[in-house]
Design an enzyme around this catalytic site. Structure first.
Site, PDB file in Angstrom:
ATOM      1  N   ARG A 195       5.383 -15.947 -19.958  1.00 14.84           N
ATOM      2  CA  ARG A 195       5.439 -14.551 -19.524  1.00 14.84           C
ATOM      3  C   ARG A 195       6.081 -14.393 -18.146  1.00 14.84           C
ATOM      4  O   ARG A 195       6.409 -13.290 -17.723  1.00 14.84           O
ATOM      5  CB  ARG A 195       4.045 -13.900 -19.570  1.00 14.84           C
ATOM      6  CG  ARG A 195       3.056 -14.446 -18.573  1.00 14.84           C
ATOM      7  CD  ARG A 195       1.642 -13.983 -18.874  1.00 14.84           C
ATOM      8  NE  ARG A 195       1.242 -12.821 -18.092  1.00 14.84           N
ATOM      9  CZ  ARG A 195      -0.015 -12.403 -17.969  1.00 14.84           C
ATOM     10  NH1 ARG A 195      -0.999 -13.024 -18.606  1.00 14.84           N
ATOM     11  NH2 ARG A 195      -0.328 -11.364 -17.251  1.00 14.84           N
TER      12      ARG A 195
ATOM     13  N   ARG B 267     -14.122  -8.764 -15.097  1.00 14.29           N
ATOM     14  CA  ARG B 267     -13.746 -10.066 -15.635  1.00 14.29           C
ATOM     15  C   ARG B 267     -13.982 -11.121 -14.564  1.00 14.29           C
ATOM     16  O   ARG B 267     -13.610 -10.925 -13.405  1.00 14.29           O
ATOM     17  CB  ARG B 267     -12.275 -10.050 -16.032  1.00 14.29           C
ATOM     18  CG  ARG B 267     -11.790 -11.418 -16.479  1.00 14.29           C
ATOM     19  CD  ARG B 267     -10.383 -11.360 -16.967  1.00 14.29           C
ATOM     20  NE  ARG B 267      -9.421 -11.282 -15.893  1.00 14.29           N
ATOM     21  CZ  ARG B 267      -8.121 -11.149 -16.087  1.00 14.29           C
ATOM     22  NH1 ARG B 267      -7.633 -11.046 -17.298  1.00 14.29           N
ATOM     23  NH2 ARG B 267      -7.283 -11.091 -15.072  1.00 14.29           N
TER      24      ARG B 267
ATOM     25  N   ARG C 259      -9.834  -6.946 -12.648  1.00 15.47           N
ATOM     26  CA  ARG C 259      -9.383  -8.331 -12.413  1.00 15.47           C
ATOM     27  C   ARG C 259     -10.012  -8.813 -11.106  1.00 15.47           C
ATOM     28  O   ARG C 259      -9.455  -8.625 -10.029  1.00 15.47           O
ATOM     29  CB  ARG C 259      -7.858  -8.383 -12.343  1.00 15.47           C
ATOM     30  CG  ARG C 259      -7.162  -8.083 -13.671  1.00 15.47           C
ATOM     31  CD  ARG C 259      -5.642  -8.107 -13.484  1.00 15.47           C
ATOM     32  NE  ARG C 259      -4.930  -8.234 -14.744  1.00 15.47           N
ATOM     33  CZ  ARG C 259      -4.390  -7.220 -15.417  1.00 15.47           C
ATOM     34  NH1 ARG C 259      -4.494  -5.996 -14.974  1.00 15.47           N
ATOM     35  NH2 ARG C 259      -3.738  -7.446 -16.557  1.00 15.47           N
TER      36      ARG C 259
ATOM     37  N   CYS D 118      -7.001  -4.829 -23.609  1.00 12.81           N
ATOM     38  CA  CYS D 118      -6.764  -4.536 -22.189  1.00 12.81           C
ATOM     39  C   CYS D 118      -5.422  -5.065 -21.699  1.00 12.81           C
ATOM     40  O   CYS D 118      -5.072  -4.876 -20.540  1.00 12.81           O
ATOM     41  CB  CYS D 118      -7.897  -5.067 -21.321  1.00 12.81           C
ATOM     42  SG  CYS D 118      -8.022  -6.860 -21.334  1.00 12.81           S
TER      43      CYS D 118
ATOM     44  N   ASN E 105      -1.230  -9.814 -23.067  1.00 11.89           N
ATOM     45  CA  ASN E 105      -0.200 -10.448 -22.221  1.00 11.89           C
ATOM     46  C   ASN E 105      -0.198 -11.956 -22.455  1.00 11.89           C
ATOM     47  O   ASN E 105       0.833 -12.566 -22.713  1.00 11.89           O
ATOM     48  CB  ASN E 105      -0.451 -10.162 -20.735  1.00 11.89           C
ATOM     49  CG  ASN E 105      -0.661  -8.687 -20.453  1.00 11.89           C
ATOM     50  OD1 ASN E 105      -0.195  -7.859 -21.223  1.00 11.89           O
ATOM     51  ND2 ASN E 105      -1.357  -8.365 -19.390  1.00 11.89           N
ATOM     52  N   ASP E 106      -1.382 -12.556 -22.367  1.00 13.46           N
ATOM     53  CA  ASP E 106      -1.458 -13.997 -22.602  1.00 13.46           C
ATOM     54  C   ASP E 106      -1.409 -14.324 -24.094  1.00 13.46           C
ATOM     55  O   ASP E 106      -0.804 -15.319 -24.490  1.00 13.46           O
ATOM     56  CB  ASP E 106      -2.740 -14.579 -21.980  1.00 13.46           C
ATOM     57  CG  ASP E 106      -2.538 -14.856 -20.494  1.00 13.46           C
ATOM     58  OD1 ASP E 106      -1.471 -15.406 -20.135  1.00 13.46           O
ATOM     59  OD2 ASP E 106      -3.414 -14.498 -19.692  1.00 13.46           O
TER      60      ASP E 106
ATOM     61  N   HIS F  55       0.830  -1.204   0.000  1.00 15.96           N
ATOM     62  CA  HIS F  55       0.000   0.000   0.000  1.00 15.96           C
ATOM     63  C   HIS F  55       0.858   1.245   0.000  1.00 15.96           C
ATOM     64  O   HIS F  55       0.474   2.272  -0.546  1.00 15.96           O
ATOM     65  CB  HIS F  55      -0.935  -0.001   1.203  1.00 15.96           C
ATOM     66  CG  HIS F  55      -2.116  -0.874   1.011  1.00 15.96           C
ATOM     67  ND1 HIS F  55      -3.159  -0.525   0.189  1.00 15.96           N
ATOM     68  CD2 HIS F  55      -2.416  -2.093   1.487  1.00 15.96           C
ATOM     69  CE1 HIS F  55      -4.042  -1.489   0.184  1.00 15.96           C
ATOM     70  NE2 HIS F  55      -3.619  -2.471   0.968  1.00 15.96           N
TER      71      HIS F  55
ATOM     72  N   GLU G  53      -7.462 -13.954 -25.799  1.00 20.64           N
ATOM     73  CA  GLU G  53      -6.100 -14.068 -25.256  1.00 20.64           C
ATOM     74  C   GLU G  53      -5.475 -15.428 -25.557  1.00 20.64           C
ATOM     75  O   GLU G  53      -4.394 -15.734 -25.067  1.00 20.64           O
ATOM     76  CB  GLU G  53      -6.052 -13.744 -23.758  1.00 20.64           C
ATOM     77  CG  GLU G  53      -6.989 -14.527 -22.886  1.00 20.64           C
ATOM     78  CD  GLU G  53      -6.912 -14.115 -21.407  1.00 20.64           C
ATOM     79  OE1 GLU G  53      -5.987 -13.388 -21.021  1.00 20.64           O
ATOM     80  OE2 GLU G  53      -7.788 -14.550 -20.647  1.00 20.64           O
TER      81      GLU G  53
END
Ligand code: PEP
Ligand code: MG
Length: 545
Positions: free
Chosen positions: A465, A332, A296, A502, A454-455, A188, A431
């Site tokens: 990755r 998602r 997410r 995204c 990314n995927d 945080h 993806e």
């Protein structure tokens, strides 16, 4: 001149003098006592005082860094009331006839150790929160002084680590930068530094702290993660220039707030933000994102010791939707598995977890988990403009099953008389190469696509990755990936669906023009990249071939 390198968590340059953070260390002695009730009452009084202090810190944080980031202090107030934590303190006082300070210190150590031993990175970090609230209690029990105060000059704060309450209590007007020997970029404290727009470096190592002293002159480069102590003239001149250029760039970007995402020839697109937690909404609003393109949702599961209930999920989704006040929010569904492991799912160890039992595959084989999440989502839909998106799709039959479960959940809720939005857009992530190649078959079944580059990159180029050793083979601009995105865009538009990106590639402004030419309708990026991408969109001219 000496240079130390850590990890930059907020890119900016700060030039000034070092101030080593002096923590009011708490030292506790074990004392035998006779009056057990009196000790328990002392704990209650110290708790009441701590709650009042935390309320004050919360109010300050609310003004300075927004509600989402102030929430950690609400959590601290809740932790103070935690039954197990309080039972442990009372039990130690009762069974050992010891003073309240000692009982709090032992409880703090036990709970912090328990959190530190957890596999989950988020839960590990809660150990620091336990220590933070316990030290506050002990200081109050010892009639300790106030929180840390700084002198009159602006300084670079150097510490071993900083607790969130210590970070926010430091007078923002007097802090040039935060620099710590330890810490993680998910803490945080790092998040607060980013949202306070203060350059920050973490993980400089223990040697750093032992070799610096108060008043040393220093330059912090939050872009590279470097700090220079007693910098030479050439370094100073170089970084002064970098600082000036960065400030000018950021100022210019601020002027883009409230402006449209429109190309020079008039094509408009949406720029949304990606978030991983309800805490990030402050940054979304601060950076003027038009909506949330990827929430997410697995963070809810990662933060929990057990499956989050329908009520817990509903509360979180409702909060995000209400905070975005009618702007689009795409949530998602659960993407657990591969690198995101949760103990209580009891997933078997796999040889190739990225190609394994993850995301929608878990949801379709354990429909009770999926239905709980969908019920929470549809119930929350009454509070804003919700879209639901499904990860890791590879086939038409999978999507048919998902859509059937969605209708079943909707019908169930309607029969119960639950209020829901009339229209909740349903979409899938593109993806996997399979999804992109059959995007013409998938598009008629959904309202939108969102490309998870990314995927998609890892599966298309066969580059793990998670493996830094093969980064040189990870060419994110590879023509294979761009063609898959382009074909998906054509498929979407042919069947009346819209398409966004995204994955991290959405923020790569060297590709913005290419994406626009493909007809991409939305780019969803980290909140801090929204204005940078807006700037890129506004400089594109699609009227030339
Ligand atoms: C992606 O794969 O591009 C994506 C956005 O999802 P995640 O990074 O959460 O796997
Ligand atoms: Mg993904």
């Amino acid at each position: 001149m000496k240079k130390y390198t850590g990890k930059g968590v907020y890119g900016a340059v700060a030039i000034g003098k070092i101030s080593i953070f002096k923590r009011q260390e708490v030292s506790v002695k074990r004392e035998r006592i006779d009056d057990i009730d009196a000790q328990k009452q002392r704990v209650e009084d110290a708790k009441a005082q701590a709650t009042a202090q935390l309320q004050e810190i919360y109010d300050k944080a609310l003004k300075e860094v927004g509600e989402a980031n102030a929430q950690i202090f609400e959590i601290h107030m809740m932790m103070l009331e935690d039954l197990d934590y309080n039972d442990s303190i009372c039990n130690i006082i009762e069974t050992q006839s010891v003073n309240a300070e000692y009982a709090v210190a032992v409880t703090s150590d036990n709970f912090a150790e328990m959190f530190s031993a957890m596999d989950d990175a988020y839960m590990k970090e809660r150990a620091a929160d336990i220590r933070d609230i316990s030290n506050r209690l002990i200081r109050n029990l010892q009639a300790g002084g106030s929180d840390n105060a700084l002198g009159d000059d602006k300084v670079i704060i150097c510490a071993d680590d900083l607790a969130p309450s210590e970070t926010v209590l430091l007078d923002k007007e007097k802090v040039l930068a935060f620099v710590t020997a330890h810490g993680s970029s998910n803490s945080h404290t790092a998040i607060l530094a980013r949202n306070m727009n203060i350059p920050a470096i973490i993980g400089l190592g223990d040697a750093f702290l032992s070799e610096i002293k108060d008043g040393d002159s220093a330059i912090v480069d939050g872009f590279t993660g470097e700090i220079f102590i007693s910098p030479d003239e050439e370094t100073t001149a170089r970084l002064e220039k970098k600082q000036k250029e960065d400030e000018e760039k950021k100022k210019l970007l601020q002027e883009l707030k409230g402006k449209e995402n429109v190309t020079l020839d008039g094509k408009k697109i949406n720029i949304y933000a990606n978030i991983g937690s309800v805490d990030n909404i402050g940054a979304v609003l601060l950076n003027d994102a038009g909506g949330i393109g990827l929430f997410r949702s697995e963070f809810l599961y990662l933060e929990s010791n057990d499956y989050p209930t329908e009520e817990q999920q509903f509360a979180a989704y409702k909060k995000v939707l209400e905070s975005m006040a009618g702007k689009k929010v795409i949530i998602r569904t659960l993407d657990i598995g591969a690198d995101k492991q949760v103990d209580y799912f009891n997933l078997a160890k796999e040889e190739n977890p990225a190609l394994g039992y993850r995301a929608i595959r878990i949801c379709l084989t354990r429909p009770e988990i999926f239905k709980t999440q969908l019920r929470a989502l549809y119930r929350a839909s009454a509070y804003g403009n919700l879209g639901i998106m499904f990860p890791m799709i590879t086939s038409v039959s999978e999507l048919e099953k998902i859509l059937a479960i969605c209708s079943e959940v909707r019908d169930e809720l309607a029969a119960e008389g639950v209020e829901m939005a009339e229209k909740v857009e349903l979409g899938i992530m593109i993806e996997t190469p399979a999804a992109a190649v059959i995007s013409d078959l998938l598009a008629p079944m959904v309202d939108f696509f969102s490309v998870g580059t990314n995927d998609l990159t890892q599966y298309t180029l066969a580059v793990d990755r998670q493996n830094p050793e093969i980064e040189e083979f990870c060419d994110t601009h590879h023509e294979a990936i761009l063609r898959l995105i382009e074909f998906s865009a054509q498929s979407a538009h042919k069947h009346g669906a819209w398409i966004g990106i995204c994955g991290e590639l959405a923020a790569d402004t060297s590709l913005t023009e290419r994406f626009l030419r493909m007809g991409i309708d939305e780019l969803s990026v980290s909140p801090t990249f929204v204005l940078k991408v807006r700037e890129a969109v506004r400089s594109v001219d699609l009227s030339h071939a």
